[in-house]
Design a protein around this motif. Structure first.
Motif, short mmCIF file in Angstrom:
data_model
loop_
_atom_site.label_atom_id
_atom_site.label_comp_id
_atom_site.label_asym_id
_atom_site.label_seq_id
_atom_site.Cartn_x
_atom_site.Cartn_y
_atom_site.Cartn_z
N ALA A 1 -1.92 16.32 11.02
CA ALA A 1 -0.98 17.34 11.70
C ALA A 1 -1.87 18.71 11.84
CB ALA A 1 0.43 17.56 11.15
N LEU B 1 4.46 13.38 0.14
CA LEU B 1 4.35 14.46 1.34
C LEU B 1 5.69 15.45 1.04
CD1 LEU B 1 3.10 15.71 3.79
CD2 LEU B 1 4.64 13.69 5.08
N SER C 1 -3.17 20.88 10.16
CA SER C 1 -2.93 21.91 9.11
C SER C 1 -4.16 22.88 8.87
CB SER C 1 -2.42 21.58 7.92
OG SER C 1 -2.42 22.40 6.92
N ARG D 1 -4.00 24.72 6.23
CA ARG D 1 -3.80 25.13 4.79
C ARG D 1 -4.75 24.54 4.00
NH1 ARG D 1 1.24 27.21 3.32
NH2 ARG D 1 2.70 27.13 4.84
N CYS E 1 -3.94 12.86 3.16
CA CYS E 1 -3.32 14.31 3.41
C CYS E 1 -2.87 14.32 4.65
CB CYS E 1 -4.43 15.54 3.09
SG CYS E 1 -3.59 17.08 3.61
N TYR E 2 -1.64 13.96 4.93
CA TYR E 2 -1.09 13.86 6.21
C TYR E 2 -1.29 15.05 6.97
CZ TYR E 2 2.01 13.35 10.24
OH TYR E 2 2.48 13.52 11.59
N THR E 3 -0.83 16.40 6.37
CA THR E 3 -0.82 17.50 7.00
C THR E 3 -2.26 18.07 7.40
OG1 THR E 3 -0.93 18.44 4.80
CG2 THR E 3 1.02 18.60 6.08
N LEU F 1 5.34 19.43 0.81
CA LEU F 1 6.06 20.64 1.70
C LEU F 1 6.78 21.58 0.99
CD1 LEU F 1 6.94 18.03 4.80
CD2 LEU F 1 4.78 19.25 4.52
N TYR G 1 4.46 23.90 -0.07
CA TYR G 1 3.84 24.97 0.77
C TYR G 1 5.40 26.07 1.21
CZ TYR G 1 0.20 21.76 2.35
OH TYR G 1 -0.89 21.11 2.39
N GLU H 1 -0.87 11.15 -1.65
CA GLU H 1 -0.75 12.15 -0.80
C GLU H 1 -0.27 13.56 -1.57
OE1 GLU H 1 -0.04 15.07 1.59
OE2 GLU H 1 -0.11 12.93 2.83
#
Ligand SMILES: Nc1nc2c(ncn2[C@@H]2O[C@H](COP(=O)(O)OP(=O)(O)OP(=O)(O)O)[C@@H](O)[C@H]2O)c(=O)[nH]1
Length: 417
Positions: free
Chosen positions: A244, A302, A246, A248, A238-240, A306, A309, A296
């Motif tokens: 990053a 990803l 996140s 969320r 989970c990059y976010t 996004l 999202y 991811e």
């Protein structure tokens, strides 16, 4: 070309529905600008009336006011990465049925592979961490995708069989460079099999306590004896959430918590597992493994996450957003994780006592065990969000994460307690 509303992209042409029956349901009229009345719009997008309030914006209806335009093939990719779903059939489902039906038919348990994929640990390296604990990062290749899946191994007892295997023609230096050594590397070391410094230290300790003691620093093909079932976390990228910042989701927090638990002194672990607050000690850590899978966004990638999202900001919950993008609610599989655990000696062949799996996801438990129960999950250890455990004093506090967790419980059967 029919008249399109002003917000419709000039890059797509509306597709013809696969079935005349549904033509009216996804007619271009439904691409009209979003209405503010959720009840009207849920009718327009043909969600079942009475949809339960599990959406992330608490409006009580599923994905209000979404224009039918995202049924355009230009908006979404033809298929889920690595997925087996037929986009045409997903679209057909999307058009014909209400949301509940779609959830029921697409949030099915992950498919179990009859035969585990073949995995090979290519390299391993010691990583001292910011918490003071050391871990060994194992990088795997496999025969079903070309991603670099990882195993983060805490403690010194868990070893990779494929890494330790002798390769024809390799030198001792080659072995040490790819991490196939016992004990610790130090300047001047010449044997991958024998850590002379550790042996000398062990001999001194044995002499002083007048015990013979086991060697313990030589690679062994025998099953490992664990004091208790090793702790395992199967974590999806989970990059976010992990990189990053996140709010969320709680993915970053879960990764940190898994590492923390695997670093704790052994005596601090039972009973009050999630609340233990003992000091991190590398020396007597019980160890464990985080298998880090590069799937991811629950397997959709990803870019698609996004987009999901953005759909969530438009009113969908996490499951609805995936479905509206024509992906399964969860596109992940766990065969690689099972194969990696077997390679690390945590399968039934070497570890019949089983593992303790850190998860709230019931589908994951069965999936990780494999079709032929190659791995046994002895216990599930739940992962309660830090904010819930501390009454909001620590952890992630955001309306997004609340909705995310609520959807996991309501629609994906997660057991968070
Ligand atoms: N498609 C999608 N993926 C998400 C979203 N939020 C987080 N993810 C991904 O979800 C994955 C983590 O899965 P979760 O469903 O949170 O948890 P789990 O692994 O099923 O269950 P636990 O073991 O209890 O954590 C990671 O790959 C994240 O990138 C989202 O809103 N949409």
């Amino acid at each position: 070309m029919p008249d399109l509303p002003s917000h419709a992209s000039p890059y797509f042409s509306p597709q013809s529905p696969p079935d005349g029956e549904v033509e009216g349901e996804i007619s271009l009229n439904s691409t009209a600008a979003p209405r503010s009345n959720p009840a009207e719009s849920s009718e327009e997008t043909h969600y079942e009336s009475g949809q339960e309030s599990s959406t992330e914006n608490e409006r009580g209806t599923a994905t209000p006011a979404l224009p039918g335009s995202f049924l355009s093939p230009a908006f979404t990719p033809p298929s889920t990465p690595g997925g087996t779903m037929n986009p045409a059939s997903v679209l057909h489902q999307t058009q014909l049925s209400g949301l509940r039906h779609r959830v029921a038919t697409t949030t099915k348990a992950p498919k179990l592979l009859d035969q585990l994929p073949s995995v090979e640990c290519i390299v391993r390296a010691r990583i001292p961490t910011t918490s003071g604990t050391e871990m060994f990062l194992h990088l795997y290749h496999n025969d079903i995708d070309n991603k670099e899946h990882l195993a983060i191994v805490f403690g010194n007892t868990i070893r990779s069989r494929s890494l330790d295997r002798v390769k024809p023609g390799e030198t001792e230096l080659d072995r040490m460079i790819r991490g196939a050594y016992v004990g610790k590397l130090h300047p001047g070391r010449i044997s991958s099999w024998y850590d002379e410094k550790a042996e000398a230290a062990a001999a001194a300790a044995a002499a002083s306590s007048q015990t013979t003691g086991e060697k313990g620093t030589t690679a062994s093909a025998h099953p490992t004896q664990f004091a208790q079932a090793p702790l395992v976390r199967i974590h999806s990228e989970c990059y976010t959430g992990e990189t990053a910042w996140s709010a969320r989701c709680d993915c970053g927090e879960q990764l940190d918590e898994a590492a923390r638990l695997m670093s704790l002194p052994e005596e601090a672990l039972p009973e009050n597992l999630a609340h233990a607050d003992a000091e991190t000690l590398a020396a007597n850590s019980p160890g464990g493994v985080i298998v880090y899978l590069r799937q991811e966004g629950r397997g959709i990638g990803l870019g698609e996450k996004l987009k999901a999202y953005n759909l969530q900001d438009l009113g969908s919950d996490t499951v609805e957003a995936n479905l509206l993008l024509r992906h399964p609610a969860d596109a992940r599989s766990y065969g690689l994780a099972t194969a990696i655990l077997v390679d690390l000696g945590l399968g039934v062949d070497a570890n019949p006592e089983g593992i303790r799996l850190l998860t709230n996801n019931p589908d994951k438990i069965r999936a990780v065990e494999g079709a032929n129960r190659e791995v046994v999950v002895k216990d599930r250890v739940s992962m309660v969000p830090l904010a819930w455990r501390t009454g909001g004093k620590k952890g992630i506090n955001s309306t997004e994460v609340e909705g995310y967790l609520r959807t996991k419980i309501a629609k994906m059967g997660h057991m968070i307690k």
